[in-house]
Design a protein around this motif. Structure first.
Motif, mmCIF file in Angstrom:
data_model
loop_
_atom_site.group_PDB
_atom_site.id
_atom_site.type_symbol
_atom_site.label_atom_id
_atom_site.label_comp_id
_atom_site.label_asym_id
_atom_site.label_seq_id
_atom_site.Cartn_x
_atom_site.Cartn_y
_atom_site.Cartn_z
ATOM 1 N N TYR A 194 1.312 -3.041 4.083
ATOM 2 C CA TYR A 194 0.620 -3.851 3.081
ATOM 3 C C TYR A 194 -0.890 -3.779 3.295
ATOM 4 C CZ TYR A 194 5.267 -5.638 2.055
ATOM 5 O OH TYR A 194 6.590 -5.731 1.701
ATOM 6 N N ALA A 195 -1.631 -4.277 2.308
ATOM 7 C CA ALA A 195 -3.089 -4.192 2.331
ATOM 8 C C ALA A 195 -3.712 -4.956 3.487
ATOM 9 C CB ALA A 195 -3.651 -4.688 1.006
ATOM 10 N N ARG A 221 0.821 -1.211 0.000
ATOM 11 C CA ARG A 221 0.000 0.000 0.000
ATOM 12 C C ARG A 221 0.855 1.261 0.000
ATOM 13 N NH1 ARG A 221 -4.528 -0.185 4.530
ATOM 14 N NH2 ARG A 221 -4.884 1.860 3.573
ATOM 15 N N SER A 222 1.836 1.328 0.892
ATOM 16 C CA SER A 222 2.642 2.545 0.992
ATOM 17 C C SER A 222 3.967 2.255 1.676
ATOM 18 C CB SER A 222 1.894 3.640 1.775
ATOM 19 O OG SER A 222 1.688 3.219 3.113
#
Length: 311
Positions: free
Chosen positions: A149-150, A126-127
């Protein structure tokens, strides 16, 4: 010309010359005074230059003289560079070396091999966020970057980076390594130990001010101390704000009525704001001053700085 008489022209010539020289001296004195007064108005550095050089000793800088070199230690921090690299590296694959992310990772670190993740074996990235930079010997740095993460998993990577002394160029010098995340720091004891009554003048002023500041209800200026400027949040992000717990540093804030003129207090406010998307807990530090039987907001800072008062 008769003997015994002097020519007025011969006598006046030295006098005129002396007068001209005296006027030049006076003009130099006036210029010196003007330069000195100008330097005083400009500041201590300009004053020192004026005293040393004087108005007649100004020298233009040579056009070919090199500009002074500025220290760029702060600008050399390669946290952002490491963050960009790790983001591209985690999104790349050795099987797709020609992809945009793989080519970006290789351009930042040509000697670092690309990962080879199995399809669907790992949650989607995700980032990434750089959380710490440590400078080692020379231009070597270790940058800790968090990858989220997601599935809400967070992994921390140490990325080795080299930077030049001017902070103008960087290079990732090796593969990132997974490390433990930063430890949680101990929180110092809060100085806000005095409970402030919710029905007192202080809490009432804070509530009305936050209403104007965050919802556009009322004018912010009416709650500010003289010479304090603070614009409301625009556009107004919330529809309502409710003040919860209010704590102060000074005991005087616990009293109901407004104390003597000029009394100052520092308070920490817990508030709850609402909008169409839900409710949001907020915290603010205030500095307030008693004036004309009311409280004026002298300073505002968002967040809960537990180790100190409002600034």
């Amino acid at each position: 010309m008769p003997l015994g008489k002097k020519s007025w022209r011969g006598e006046a010539a030295p006098v005129i010359a002396a007068g001209v020289e005296l006027e030049k001296m006076r003009r130099r004195v006036r210029l010196s005074r003007l330069a000195l007064f100008t330097a005083i108005a400009a500041g201590p550095v300009a004053l020192a230059v004026a005293v040393v050089s004087g108005p007649a000793s100004a020298e233009a800088a040579a056009p070919d003289r090199p500009a002074p070199v500025r220290t760029a230690a702060a600008a050399a921090d390669p946290a952002g560079y490491a963050q960009v690299f790790l983001d591209a590296w985690l999104r790349s694959s050795a099987d797709e070396a020609g992809s945009v992310q793989a080519r970006l990772a290789q351009s930042l670190a040509p000697d670092v091999a690309l990962p080879d993740p199995a399809a669907g074996a790992q949650s989607k990235l995700r980032s990434v966020t750089a959380v710490r930079s440590v400078q080692r010997d020379g231009g070597a740095w270790a940058v800790t970057v968090a990858a989220q993460y997601a599935d809400s998993t967070v992994r921390y990577f140490d990325v080795p980076v080299a930077a030049d002394t001017r902070g103008a160029s960087f290079a990732v010098t090796g593969a990132p390594g997974v490390v433990a995340g930063p430890a949680r720091a101990a929180v110092p004891k809060s100085p806000y130990s005095v409970n402030v009554p919710s029905d007192g003048a202080l809490s009432s002023t804070i509530g009305e001010f936050l209403g104007a500041y965050l919802t556009g209800t009322g004018e912010v200026d009416r709650y500010l101390a003289p010479r304090v400027e603070l614009a409301p949040v625009s556009p107004a992000p919330y529809t309502s704000v409710a003040v919860g717990e209010v704590s102060a540093v000074e005991e005087v804030a616990a009293a109901g009525p407004v104390p003597a003129e000029g009394t100052k207090v520092q308070v920490l406010v817990q508030a709850e704001a609402r909008d169409e998307a839900g409710r949001w807990p907020l915290a603010y530090e205030f500095a307030l001053t008693a004036r004309s039987g009311r409280w004026d907001v002298a300073a505002l800072q968002s967040g809960t700085v537990q180790g100190g008062g409002a600034r």
